[in-house]
Motif scaffolding. Structure first.
Motif, PDB file in Angstrom:
ATOM      1  N   ILE A  14      26.327  19.953  52.698  1.00 46.55           N
ATOM      2  CA  ILE A  14      26.734  20.632  53.936  1.00 46.55           C
ATOM      3  C   ILE A  14      28.034  20.018  54.428  1.00 46.55           C
ATOM      4  CG2 ILE A  14      26.097  21.132  56.333  1.00 46.55           C
ATOM      5  CD1 ILE A  14      23.162  20.844  55.447  1.00 46.55           C
ATOM      6  N   PRO A  15      29.082  20.823  54.664  1.00 48.48           N
ATOM      7  CA  PRO A  15      30.338  20.263  55.177  1.00 48.48           C
ATOM      8  C   PRO A  15      30.107  19.447  56.439  1.00 48.48           C
ATOM      9  CG  PRO A  15      30.645  22.539  54.515  1.00 48.48           C
ATOM     10  CD  PRO A  15      29.173  22.275  54.434  1.00 48.48           C
ATOM     11  N   ASN A  16      30.846  18.332  56.558  1.00 54.34           N
ATOM     12  CA  ASN A  16      30.614  17.388  57.649  1.00 54.34           C
ATOM     13  C   ASN A  16      31.889  17.194  58.484  1.00 54.34           C
ATOM     14  OD1 ASN A  16      32.272  15.660  56.115  1.00 54.34           O
ATOM     15  ND2 ASN A  16      30.520  14.782  55.060  1.00 54.34           N
ATOM     16  N   ASP A  17      31.862  16.220  59.387  1.00 50.54           N
ATOM     17  CA  ASP A  17      33.009  15.975  60.265  1.00 50.54           C
ATOM     18  C   ASP A  17      34.240  15.506  59.486  1.00 50.54           C
ATOM     19  OD1 ASP A  17      31.577  16.707  62.480  1.00 50.54           O
ATOM     20  OD2 ASP A  17      31.126  14.654  63.132  1.00 50.54           O
ATOM     21  N   ILE A  18      34.037  14.784  58.395  1.00 51.63           N
ATOM     22  CA  ILE A  18      35.175  14.336  57.590  1.00 51.63           C
ATOM     23  C   ILE A  18      35.846  15.523  56.919  1.00 51.63           C
ATOM     24  CG2 ILE A  18      35.909  12.853  55.683  1.00 51.63           C
ATOM     25  CD1 ILE A  18      33.526  11.074  56.234  1.00 51.63           C
ATOM     26  N   ASN A  19      35.037  16.462  56.408  1.00 50.39           N
ATOM     27  CA  ASN A  19      35.607  17.688  55.837  1.00 50.39           C
ATOM     28  C   ASN A  19      36.382  18.474  56.893  1.00 50.39           C
ATOM     29  OD1 ASN A  19      32.436  18.135  54.178  1.00 50.39           O
ATOM     30  ND2 ASN A  19      34.224  17.100  53.358  1.00 50.39           N
ATOM     31  N   LEU A  20      35.824  18.542  58.090  1.00 51.18           N
ATOM     32  CA  LEU A  20      36.496  19.229  59.197  1.00 51.18           C
ATOM     33  C   LEU A  20      37.865  18.625  59.464  1.00 51.18           C
ATOM     34  CD1 LEU A  20      36.542  21.143  61.690  1.00 51.18           C
ATOM     35  CD2 LEU A  20      35.296  19.356  62.928  1.00 51.18           C
ATOM     36  N   GLU A  21      37.936  17.302  59.525  1.00 50.29           N
ATOM     37  CA  GLU A  21      39.211  16.632  59.777  1.00 50.29           C
ATOM     38  C   GLU A  21      40.206  16.897  58.656  1.00 50.29           C
ATOM     39  OE1 GLU A  21      40.938  12.106  60.648  1.00 50.29           O
ATOM     40  OE2 GLU A  21      38.840  12.393  60.099  1.00 50.29           O
ATOM     41  N   TYR A  22      39.736  16.845  57.423  1.00 50.18           N
ATOM     42  CA  TYR A  22      40.586  17.048  56.244  1.00 50.18           C
ATOM     43  C   TYR A  22      41.261  18.419  56.276  1.00 50.18           C
ATOM     44  CZ  TYR A  22      41.420  17.877  51.186  1.00 50.18           C
ATOM     45  OH  TYR A  22      41.954  18.192  49.953  1.00 50.18           O
ATOM     46  N   TYR A  23      40.483  19.471  56.466  1.00 50.79           N
ATOM     47  CA  TYR A  23      41.058  20.817  56.462  1.00 50.79           C
ATOM     48  C   TYR A  23      41.931  21.065  57.692  1.00 50.79           C
ATOM     49  CZ  TYR A  23      38.312  22.175  52.390  1.00 50.79           C
ATOM     50  OH  TYR A  23      37.785  22.265  51.123  1.00 50.79           O
ATOM     51  N   THR A  24      41.532  20.512  58.830  1.00 49.67           N
ATOM     52  CA  THR A  24      42.340  20.675  60.038  1.00 49.67           C
ATOM     53  C   THR A  24      43.701  20.012  59.873  1.00 49.67           C
ATOM     54  OG1 THR A  24      40.322  20.671  61.387  1.00 49.67           O
ATOM     55  CG2 THR A  24      42.405  20.293  62.527  1.00 49.67           C
ATOM     56  N   GLN A  25      43.724  18.819  59.301  1.00 53.26           N
ATOM     57  CA  GLN A  25      44.996  18.130  59.052  1.00 53.26           C
ATOM     58  C   GLN A  25      45.938  19.001  58.232  1.00 53.26           C
ATOM     59  OE1 GLN A  25      43.851  14.581  56.961  1.00 53.26           O
ATOM     60  NE2 GLN A  25      43.767  13.307  58.806  1.00 53.26           N
TER      61      GLN A  25
END
Length: 361
Positions: A14-25
């Motif tokens: 399940i995508p997590n907060d680290i994945n969220l930060e990565y794609y947002t960056q």
């Protein structure tokens, strides 16, 4: 930004907060269109541990946070949907949890392979031949529906990498005698029917496909002329669907393994060979491009867009760096490319993933 498997969806799929930060960056860094890492259509079918999926509501909700964040930064994001077919392993945790065997179009094992997270680093196994291809076509369709619910802007079919769609297309891995094997038209049927299902869900311009005609990776590749004939047919048929884009990977030595003492890839000029087959869909090119080369190809109208992969790993603001002529100076650590498993502390998963700095403009 091309699909880049990074194996950071810890502790499960399940995508997590680290994945969220990565794609947002990377959306903030100017990526006009982001293609997600290969996103699994079902729990069965994973070579990579901690790869994200898109088969349940928890995953849909997690991806929705990411697509909302990308959109807030002015970006677009497609979900790359895939099933790895015969290059899974029965001892992989997700594979065991699925309760299903490893599947392929035929009971032919890929040569080579290495599962670093399994004891003894085993290679590939002989798969169980798919009984009814429609079962997997339907799984792809449902994943496309889920991608829409998750807020994506479109979907890309992963028909490269030696994964299930390419396994059906390639005569070295597909020895079926039904409507999905034998002739070029039959071997192409599986991937083309998935694309048509995607179009029925999304409309044609929100659907794309990624192909690697030079093969090599995961033991793919036919004799040269058969290889060319097969991909020219598949690409022409896909182009008739007037897709959002067709992304071709050109030959890349990094994806050309040595098997039985010989390099596996089928080297040939991808642009020269397949450009004439593409008349309706935009053509994207990926694999080892430099910004300078990309500009030249676009100016010459040989391609419609350039797709970068590894350069985005160490440069979260790659597009802005190119725009402002800022050096691409990241020192990449390949040991961090694919994560190091769920046993690594959560904060340490950021190393080599979200801790590369953006340049000061």
């Amino acid at each position: 930004m091309s699909a880049l498997t990074r194996s950071r969806s810890v502790p499960t799929n399940i995508p997590n907060d680290i994945n969220l930060e990565y794609y947002t960056q990377r959306a903030r860094g100017g990526a006009g269109l982001i293609t997600t890492e290969g996103t699994l259509i079902c729990q069965q079918g994973t070579e990579w541990q901690n790869a994200p999926g898109l088969w349940n509501q928890d995953q849909i909700a997690a991806w929705k946070r990411i697509t909302d964040a990308v959109h807030a930064e002015g970006g677009l994001i497609f979900s790359q949907l895939c099933h790895l077919g015969r290059v899974s392993h029965p001892d992989a945790p997700e594979q065991k949890a699925s309760g299903m065997p490893v599947y392929g179009p035929s009971s032919i094992a890929a040569r080579g392979g290495k599962f670093r997270f399994l004891p003894g680093q085993p290679g590939y196994v002989t798969p169980v031949a798919v009984d009814d291809p429609h079962f997997f076509i339907d799984l792809h369709r449902q994943a496309a529906i889920n991608a829409k619910e998750a807020g994506f802007d479109g979907v890309e079919l992963h028909a490269a990498g030696g994964f299930l769609v390419q396994q059906f297309l390639d005569s070295t891995s597909n020895k079926r005698t039904d409507a999905y094997g034998g002739s070029i038209e039959n071997r192409a049927r599986f991937g083309l029917e998935i694309l048509k299902e995607f179009v029925s869900v999304w409309g044609n311009k929100r659907v794309a496909v990624r192909l690697n005609p030079t093969g090599g990776y995961n033991d793919m590749g036919m004799p040269l002329q058969e290889n060319i004939d097969t991909f020219q047919y598949f690409i022409s048929q896909a182009d008739d669907l007037d897709l959002g884009y067709i992304c071709l990977l050109r030959y890349n030595p990094a994806l050309d393994p040595e098997i039985d003492g010989q390099l596996r890839a089928i080297k040939h000029d991808v642009l020269k060979t397949y450009r004439p087959c593409i008349k309706k869909s935009p053509l994207f090119l990926n694999s080892g491009l430099t910004p300078e080369e990309a500009n030249e190809l676009i100016a010459a109208k040989e391609i419609d867009a350039a797709v970068f992969g590894v350069l985005w790993i160490g440069h979260p603001d790659l597009a802005k760096r190119i725009e402002h002529d800022i050096p691409l100076d990241a020192k990449l650590d390949p040991e961090t490319f694919y994560g190091r498993g769920p046993q690594i502390p959560y904060e340490e998963q950021k190393k080599g993933y979200t801790d590369y700095p953006a340049a000061r403009l």
